[in-house]
Design an enzyme around this catalytic site. Structure first.
Site, PDB file in Angstrom:
ATOM      1  N   ARG A 199       0.864  -1.316  -0.195  1.00  0.00           N
ATOM      2  CA  ARG A 199      -0.058  -0.081  -0.259  1.00  0.00           C
ATOM      3  C   ARG A 199       1.001   1.281   0.067  1.00  0.00           C
ATOM      4  O   ARG A 199       0.713   2.156  -0.624  1.00  0.00           O
ATOM      5  CB  ARG A 199      -0.950  -0.036   1.386  1.00  0.00           C
ATOM      6  CG  ARG A 199      -2.121  -0.934   1.093  1.00  0.00           C
ATOM      7  CD  ARG A 199      -3.217  -0.711   2.104  1.00  0.00           C
ATOM      8  NE  ARG A 199      -2.676  -1.134   3.459  1.00  0.00           N
ATOM      9  CZ  ARG A 199      -2.980  -2.511   4.125  1.00  0.00           C
ATOM     10  NH1 ARG A 199      -3.887  -3.268   3.567  1.00  0.00           N
ATOM     11  NH2 ARG A 199      -2.486  -2.754   5.097  1.00  0.00           N
ATOM     12  N   PHE A 215     -11.421  -4.910  -5.489  1.00  0.00           N
ATOM     13  CA  PHE A 215     -11.487  -5.690  -4.276  1.00  0.00           C
ATOM     14  C   PHE A 215     -10.890  -4.935  -3.035  1.00  0.00           C
ATOM     15  O   PHE A 215      -9.884  -5.339  -2.515  1.00  0.00           O
ATOM     16  CB  PHE A 215     -10.388  -7.060  -4.483  1.00  0.00           C
ATOM     17  CG  PHE A 215     -11.242  -7.675  -5.625  1.00  0.00           C
ATOM     18  CD1 PHE A 215     -11.921  -8.851  -5.698  1.00  0.00           C
ATOM     19  CD2 PHE A 215     -10.348  -7.547  -6.808  1.00  0.00           C
ATOM     20  CE1 PHE A 215     -12.187  -9.665  -7.016  1.00  0.00           C
ATOM     21  CE2 PHE A 215     -10.684  -8.207  -8.257  1.00  0.00           C
ATOM     22  CZ  PHE A 215     -11.440  -9.277  -7.956  1.00  0.00           C
ATOM     23  N   ASP A 237     -15.954  -3.506  -4.556  1.00  0.00           N
ATOM     24  CA  ASP A 237     -16.370  -4.477  -3.869  1.00  0.00           C
ATOM     25  C   ASP A 237     -17.328  -5.040  -3.901  1.00  0.00           C
ATOM     26  O   ASP A 237     -18.395  -4.384  -3.899  1.00  0.00           O
ATOM     27  CB  ASP A 237     -15.529  -4.161  -2.285  1.00  0.00           C
ATOM     28  CG  ASP A 237     -15.149  -5.420  -1.539  1.00  0.00           C
ATOM     29  OD1 ASP A 237     -13.884  -5.434  -1.386  1.00  0.00           O
ATOM     30  OD2 ASP A 237     -15.795  -6.381  -1.290  1.00  0.00           O
ATOM     31  N   SER A 238     -17.608  -6.488  -3.451  1.00  0.00           N
ATOM     32  CA  SER A 238     -19.031  -7.255  -3.861  1.00  0.00           C
ATOM     33  C   SER A 238     -19.551  -6.846  -2.361  1.00  0.00           C
ATOM     34  O   SER A 238     -20.721  -7.310  -2.306  1.00  0.00           O
ATOM     35  CB  SER A 238     -18.735  -8.458  -4.175  1.00  0.00           C
ATOM     36  OG  SER A 238     -17.876  -9.229  -3.317  1.00  0.00           O
ATOM     37  N   ASN A 265     -19.879  -7.449  -8.210  1.00  0.00           N
ATOM     38  CA  ASN A 265     -18.624  -8.181  -8.752  1.00  0.00           C
ATOM     39  C   ASN A 265     -17.662  -7.734  -9.398  1.00  0.00           C
ATOM     40  O   ASN A 265     -17.842  -6.784 -10.695  1.00  0.00           O
ATOM     41  CB  ASN A 265     -19.194  -9.471  -9.411  1.00  0.00           C
ATOM     42  CG  ASN A 265     -18.480 -10.416  -9.816  1.00  0.00           C
ATOM     43  OD1 ASN A 265     -17.269 -10.343  -9.829  1.00  0.00           O
ATOM     44  ND2 ASN A 265     -19.036 -11.839 -10.094  1.00  0.00           N
ATOM     45  N   ALA A 266     -16.320  -7.746  -9.067  1.00  0.00           N
ATOM     46  CA  ALA A 266     -15.238  -6.879  -9.623  1.00  0.00           C
ATOM     47  C   ALA A 266     -15.318  -7.313 -11.052  1.00  0.00           C
ATOM     48  O   ALA A 266     -14.820  -6.700 -11.979  1.00  0.00           O
ATOM     49  CB  ALA A 266     -13.975  -7.024  -9.026  1.00  0.00           C
ATOM     50  N   ASP A 286      -6.676  -6.766  -5.818  1.00  0.00           N
ATOM     51  CA  ASP A 286      -6.157  -7.519  -4.681  1.00  0.00           C
ATOM     52  C   ASP A 286      -7.331  -8.338  -4.273  1.00  0.00           C
ATOM     53  O   ASP A 286      -7.834  -8.215  -3.285  1.00  0.00           O
ATOM     54  CB  ASP A 286      -5.848  -6.551  -3.506  1.00  0.00           C
ATOM     55  CG  ASP A 286      -5.314  -7.268  -2.214  1.00  0.00           C
ATOM     56  OD1 ASP A 286      -4.542  -8.392  -2.202  1.00  0.00           O
ATOM     57  OD2 ASP A 286      -5.228  -6.579  -1.122  1.00  0.00           O
ATOM     58  N   CYS A 326      -3.163 -14.103  -3.171  1.00  0.00           N
ATOM     59  CA  CYS A 326      -2.669 -14.573  -1.799  1.00  0.00           C
ATOM     60  C   CYS A 326      -3.128 -16.014  -1.789  1.00  0.00           C
ATOM     61  O   CYS A 326      -3.430 -16.351  -0.776  1.00  0.00           O
ATOM     62  CB  CYS A 326      -3.576 -13.617  -1.079  1.00  0.00           C
ATOM     63  SG  CYS A 326      -5.254 -13.553  -1.139  1.00  0.00           S
TER      64      CYS A 326
END
Ligand code: SAH
Length: 382
Positions: A199, A215, A237-238, A265-266, A286, A326
């Site tokens: 970040r 996200f 973001d969802s 939904n992205a 992300d 991730c």
């Protein structure tokens, strides 16, 4: 252990799977420390026994030392020493990261004066008092909140303890930013501490750019980018809860006027932006782990490729893409290959400015490949 099974252990890896156990000798009990030996009876190490899990033991030591409160204290002191020496002690940071800090099954995050501990194995849960004592000694004035992960607790067979956070709102500083921490209510133990350094890095590159934070969760990347002089930011973001948190953080940092939040939904959001011909100077992708299982890596790779194609298409010339995975099973090399294919499909020539990984308060141990789970690339549309 069975004959031959100890090779990985001798090479520095701490996990013993059920199928590798030849027999259980002497007295033992679930959650208590047991000695592990090779087939010839030579001592390999000691760790808590977890009969319910397929990972029946994670070594806490390879020497002949007692597994007790003093060991936990020594390990936590060493974890703090490493972070102090590396300049990683901040308002919010991870003090202990399980295997990577020699305490498999224990995570400790620090949020200002508060220590949040998370037990991930039966043995650690049974001996949580050792952790509390050590934390009380290291940080005499700070409260300790235990927030076990329910999934790990189910696998290991213990009742997760989730304690109430201290009264009042907790706000922590990260670089130039300030963030609300809702202990026990949000993701992780409160913040995605593993992305802290990324970040700060992207913020340093954001001046004058239009930013897309896809996200976004609590909006960490967008807040930092705006504080770093980004022109505008769009957050996707969802989850409505995540966006509510992001809105709080944007206003806490006084940058909400330059931000727009969109729920959805992205995958769709990115496509719509491209269809409308929108372009950004900085795109952050992300997503949550697309797989937690090794046998689903291919499906995950398709997901990563898809969002990266879409993310790359949204870049203006000279625009930057900070893109992450991730998923434990997606290695840096695999991720680079996925992004290479995405750039090929998108018809974008991308310069690799940096290979990114988790912040250094989530150390990577060379002989424990699982300790690296976050990988990323900083790309520039050339
Ligand atoms: N970048 C954040 C962490 C992101 S966590 C930070 O630095 O703090 C991943 C986020 O993705 C979560 O907030 C989750 O709600 C969101 N998410 C999961 N699936 C999604 C989807 N298909 N579309 C949009 N957001 C999604």
């Amino acid at each position: 252990m069975k004959r031959g099974a100890e090779r990985r252990i001798r090479a520095g890896h701490p996990w013993i799977y059920r199928g590798e156990v030849a027999d259980l000798k002497g007295s033992w009990s679930a959650g208590a420390a047991v000695d592990v030996t090779d087939a010839a009876g030579h001592y390999l190490g000691r760790g808590f026994y977890s009969p319910r899990s397929s990972l029946v033991c994670r070594l806490l030591t390879r020497t002949d030392e007692a597994v007790d409160a003093a060991l936990v204290r020594r390990r936590l002191e060493a974890a703090l020493d490493y972070r102090r020496a590396a300049g990683l002690v901040a308002a919010a940071y991870r003090l202990c990261w399980s295997e990577a800090d020699g305490l498999p099954g224990l995570v400790v995050d620090r949020y200002g004066p508060v220590s949040v501990m998370q037990c991930l194995t039966l043995g650690m849960a049974r001996n949580a008092d050792w952790v509390r004592e050590a934390l009380a000694a290291l940080f005499p004035d700070g409260p300790v909140v235990r927030l076990d992960d329910p999934t790990a607790a189910r696998i290991e067979g213990f009742e997760p303890v989730r304690e109430a956070a201290p009264e009042g709102e907790l706000v922590v500083e990260e670089g130039a930013g300030r963030f609300v921490v809702t202990l026990g209510a949000g993701h992780k133990t409160g913040l995605y501490l593993d992305q802290r350094e990324n970040r700060l890095l992207t913020a340093s590159l954001a001046r004058g750019r239009r930013v897309l934070d896809a996200f976004c969760y609590a909006g960490g990347f967008a807040c930092h980018a705006l504080l770093g002089g980004a022109e505008r930011a769009l957050l996707l973001d969802s989850s409505a809860d995540a966006l509510a948190l992001a809105r709080r953080n944007l206003s806490l940092n006084g940058v909400e006027a330059r931000a727009e939040l969109r729920e959805g939904n992205a995958f769709d959001g990115l496509r719509e932006l491209a269809t409308r011909g929108e372009r950004f100077g900085l795109v952050v992708l992300d997503p949550p782990p697309f797989t937690r299982r090794k046998d689903a890596v291919e499906a995950a790779a398709r997901g990563y490729k898809e969002i990266n194609i879409r993310g790359l298409r949204l870049l203006e010339r000279g625009g930057l893409l900070a893109t992450f995975s991730c998923s434990h099973h997606v290695t840096p090399a695999m991720f680079e290959e996925i992004c290479r294919q995405a750039a090929g499909d998108a018809g974008i020539r991308a310069r690799v400015l940096a290979t990114l990984t988790q912040s250094r308060d989530h150390p990577v141990i060379l002989t424990i490949p699982e300790s690296r789970y976050l990988t990323g690339l900083l790309l520039e549309s050339a």
